[in-house]
Design a protein around this motif. Structure first.
Motif: not given
Length: 457
Positions: A182-187
């Protein structure tokens, strides 16, 4: 009936309540009559298709998760996630066993097929698997709200049955990132290791823990992956955590050590149900990779504070090395004769140290309306405080206290007390006779030490 703690434990206000689950194994083709609709529809339409099925009861022992059981599990996970933990943790295997083959059964009824499958067949199967991944991860996202779901990949999260290969990882990396993380870390950082190897690390705001997710499937002999590169990466992650004062939690699917269930089956077939040989002993990982893994952990004492795994479908744990404990999560799938179950851990907010957990199960023998509380670790075993230390203290009690052994064996398959002859694989459940095979699986990782422990028990 064994006492398992007397009832649901009130949440500790100083602790996060964190949901941990594993081995969901959703079989999207549990009702083969739905094949055509599912294969042509977008996953956003799948719920309405499943609701037309005449199969309305949950899967039972010997089968993977169907839609009715999936919905019961999701509802239970959502109730427990409502306590507001900052993360959910999943240790692998979204997909049902044999799903590619079930897809081909439907596909080949209307299309020309070859054996082995040709490019068109393979592409169609992969597209269906990808849609199943999107459907299940989206269902879990609805449970989690905005909370990230940190995960590891399982060996059935694949286009085959022996671990995710690069094609599967590349095709599904964006889905895992969007629906789980859910976008919590760097993609880009996530994709740089996950798309090629199935592993990644994550640090979440306000938590001084580095979550290191391994593709431990690659450590199994003959399964895809680049284990040498992954183990080198693990070393770098532990070094970086040590340098910055972070603690590390490991997430993985296949645990190190003995495959106790297969070993018990082999020993029983050999007529020696409580003794093992090099022939009857089955190990989870290739020995060289396990040795490197254990040496890598030993280089950084005190950095790894806890580990979570899955794969066996049973409620168990393993003492890894240097005080590191691997807690094995029970499965949602009842394929191997266990009741569906999951855990909720109490974790101190300041130190991120686990202090306890509760297990919730679905008793297939009584078919209740929902998952119910099964037991609380602390009150069932009389051990309180730091959970890794409690696990270490539990092992010698399990080897000497028959009451403790009875409790552990009862909870091992999440309290299925019926005859296990219906399991898909002829693996013996733990019992008084083969207990040494399972007990030594807790304490010993190396093959020779494990065999010596069993044979001298």
């Amino acid at each position: 009936m064994l006492s398992c703690g007397g009832g649901t434990t009130p949440p500790d206000p100083s602790a996060w309540q964190v949901v941990v689950f594993s081995d969901l194994h959703f079989n999207a083709l549990y009702d083969r009559s739905l094949y055509t609709q599912l294969s042509t529809a977008d996953p956003t339409q799948w719920d309405s298709i499943f609701q037309t099925s005449k199969i309305t009861t949950p899967s039972t022992w010997g089968s993977d998760t169907n839609y009715p059981l999936l919905q019961l599990a999701l509802s239970a996970l959502k109730r427990q996630a409502a306590a507001g933990g900052p993360v959910l943790l999943f240790t692998g295997d979204l997909l049902g066993h044999g799903l590619p083959d079930l897809f081909y059964l439907g596909y080949c009824q209307t299309q020309k097929c070859t054996d082995p499958p040709g490019p068109e067949q393979t592409a169609a199967m992969q597209a269906f698997i990808d849609k199943t991944v999107l459907y299940v991860t989206s269902e879990i996202r609805a449970v989690a709200g905005q909370t990230p779901v940190l995960f590891s990949v399982g060996n059935i999260d694949s286009y085959s049955t022996d671990g995710p290969n690069t094609d599967f990882l590349v095709h599904n990396a964006a889905t895992f990132y969007t629906q789980f993380l859910n976008g919590a870390i760097d993609q880009p950082a996530f994709l740089s290791t996950f798309a090629g190897g199935g592993y990644y690390s994550a640090t979440l705001p306000g938590i001084n823990v580095r979550f290191v997710s391994l593709d431990s499937d690659s450590f199994v002999s003959g399964w895809p992956g680049d284990p040498d590169a992954e183990l080198s990466w693990l070393d770098s992650q532990l070094a970086a955590a040590q340098a910055t004062g972070q603690k590390v939690w490991l997430l993985m699917h296949v645990p190190p050590g003995a495959d106790t269930q297969q070993t018990a089956s082999n020993a029983a077939s050999a007529g020696t149900p409580n003794k093992v040989t090099a022939t009857t002993t089955s190990m989870m990982w290739q020995s060289g990779y396990q040795s490197t893994f254990l040496k890598t952990l030993a280089k950084y004492p005190g950095v790894v504070t806890f580990a979570l795994g899955g794969h066996t479908h049973m409620d168990e744990y393993r003492l890894v090395t240097g005080g590191i404990v691997l807690s094995q999560s029970p499965s949602i799938s009842p394929l191997f004769g266990n009741n569906p179950a999951f855990r909720v851990f109490a974790i101190k907010r300041d130190s991120w140290m686990p202090t306890d957990y509760q297990s919730f199960n679905y008793d297939l023998a009584s078919s209740p309306a929902q998952f119910d509380w099964l037991y609380t670790f602390s009150t069932s075993y009389g051990l309180y405080g730091n959970l890794p230390a409690s696990f270490e203290q539990l092992y010698p009690r399990l080897t000497s206290d028959s009451t403790m052994q009875g409790t552990y064996m009862y909870l091992y398959n999440s309290a299925n007390t019926t005859n296990n002859s219906h399991t898909k694989a002829a693996w013996d459940p733990v019992n008084d006779v083969n207990w040494p095979i399972f007990a030594c699986g807790i304490s010993h990782r190396e093959m020779q030490a494990y065999m010596d422990c069993v044979n001298s028990y």
